[in-house]
Scaffold this motif. Sequence first.
Motif, PDB file in Angstrom:
ATOM      1  N   LEU A  25       0.972  -1.452   0.442  1.00 23.88           N
ATOM      2  CA  LEU A  25       0.026   0.125  -0.051  1.00 23.88           C
ATOM      3  C   LEU A  25       0.706   1.207   0.036  1.00 23.88           C
ATOM      4  CD1 LEU A  25      -2.803  -1.045   2.563  1.00 23.88           C
ATOM      5  CD2 LEU A  25      -2.626  -1.602   0.172  1.00 23.88           C
ATOM      6  N   LEU A  26       0.897   1.897  -0.632  1.00 24.35           N
ATOM      7  CA  LEU A  26       2.145   3.373  -1.597  1.00 24.35           C
ATOM      8  C   LEU A  26       0.643   4.794  -0.762  1.00 24.35           C
ATOM      9  CD1 LEU A  26       2.803   2.045  -4.640  1.00 24.35           C
ATOM     10  CD2 LEU A  26       3.907   1.845  -2.543  1.00 24.35           C
ATOM     11  N   PRO A  27       1.413   5.415  -0.260  1.00 27.41           N
ATOM     12  CA  PRO A  27       0.365   6.661   0.738  1.00 27.41           C
ATOM     13  C   PRO A  27       0.087   7.541  -0.575  1.00 27.41           C
ATOM     14  CG  PRO A  27       2.604   6.787   1.504  1.00 27.41           C
ATOM     15  CD  PRO A  27       2.770   5.387   0.806  1.00 27.41           C
ATOM     16  N   PRO A  66      13.396  15.637  -7.853  1.00 25.29           N
ATOM     17  CA  PRO A  66      12.445  14.744  -7.071  1.00 25.29           C
ATOM     18  C   PRO A  66      12.044  13.726  -8.393  1.00 25.29           C
ATOM     19  CG  PRO A  66      12.245  17.141  -6.033  1.00 25.29           C
ATOM     20  CD  PRO A  66      13.351  16.774  -7.587  1.00 25.29           C
ATOM     21  N   SER A  67      11.575  13.088  -8.434  1.00 30.44           N
ATOM     22  CA  SER A  67      10.653  11.845  -9.040  1.00 30.44           C
ATOM     23  C   SER A  67      10.271  10.710  -8.954  1.00 30.44           C
ATOM     24  CB  SER A  67      12.494  11.843 -10.150  1.00 30.44           C
ATOM     25  OG  SER A  67      11.454  10.761 -10.649  1.00 30.44           O
ATOM     26  N   LEU A  68       8.854  10.390  -9.465  1.00 28.72           N
ATOM     27  CA  LEU A  68       8.042   9.574  -8.699  1.00 28.72           C
ATOM     28  C   LEU A  68       8.518   7.536  -9.130  1.00 28.72           C
ATOM     29  CD1 LEU A  68       4.514  10.356  -9.229  1.00 28.72           C
ATOM     30  CD2 LEU A  68       6.032  10.446  -6.906  1.00 28.72           C
ATOM     31  N   TYR A  97       0.154   7.351  -8.443  1.00 26.85           N
ATOM     32  CA  TYR A  97       0.615   7.804  -9.214  1.00 26.85           C
ATOM     33  C   TYR A  97       2.255   6.725  -9.686  1.00 26.85           C
ATOM     34  CZ  TYR A  97      -1.605  12.241  -9.160  1.00 26.85           C
ATOM     35  OH  TYR A  97      -2.962  13.091  -9.234  1.00 26.85           O
ATOM     36  N   THR A  98       2.451   6.587  -7.941  1.00 29.76           N
ATOM     37  CA  THR A  98       3.880   6.458  -8.071  1.00 29.76           C
ATOM     38  C   THR A  98       3.445   4.816  -8.535  1.00 29.76           C
ATOM     39  OG1 THR A  98       4.112   7.468  -6.112  1.00 29.76           O
ATOM     40  CG2 THR A  98       5.381   4.788  -6.497  1.00 29.76           C
TER      41      THR A  98
END
Length: 267
Positions: A25-27, A66-68, A97-98
């Motif tokens: 699970l990605l926040p 900064p980069s996803l 998005y990630t």
Amino acid sequence: MTILAWHRHGTVPAEGPIEALPLVLLPAFPFDASMWHDVADELDDLPVLTVDAPGFGASPALSGEPSLATYAHAVVADLAELGVQRAVFAGLSMGGYTALAIAAESPASVAGLGLLDTKAEADTDQARANRLTMAEAAEGEAGNTVALGLLETALSPITLAHRPAVVEAVRAGLEQAPAAGIAWAQRAMAARPDRRSALGMISAPALVLRGEYDTMTGAEAARHLAGSLAHVELVEIPEAGHFTHVEAPAAVAGALHALYLRAVRAL
């Protein structure tokens, strides 16, 4: 040693390598992994992993621009360090998005994909400018107060009017967001590419979920996601806004549980 800070839930062993296919699970912005607390509690029969995004919780900021995509690479590398080659990935908003970045750049690692209150489109010029303005403000005198506007825009009008405990829980989470993490995340989201062309290449079981009152991503974006994925379930959560994880954790957990079971059957 992992790059990011990970948290184990459900049937994941307290330490050591992870053998079962995990649900990762990605926040959402601007929260750490603790945002998933109520959802993870509902998934205690599954192997669940949550992670702090770069610059949030116990995760360090990542070097470079900064980069996803950099965040996604760190997630996949960390999982390999934990003994995990494939996972069911689910993310809300920035987490979505990630998850799309992982699916586009490390497709072999994706056994299932959950896209919650998110979209595949890149930002418009105006949205990108707004993000960069927020990043600069977060690094200035405003600090993390720049995120408090989400309280009014990300929750449904029903939640705002009738669920004060949920409103205060979200407020507390926003107040804990680190200014540096806010700035990093906004710049990373502003720089993300359009991922729509990658959707047709995703063959894993998928879930597209949105709150009925989510105006931040909108029904059209959810329909586009669902229409572009091969094996997908589209779920709308009544009376919820953008932060479905806190407005309807049991319903979100139920949809994620179903996605996980579909992914296991497809292996």
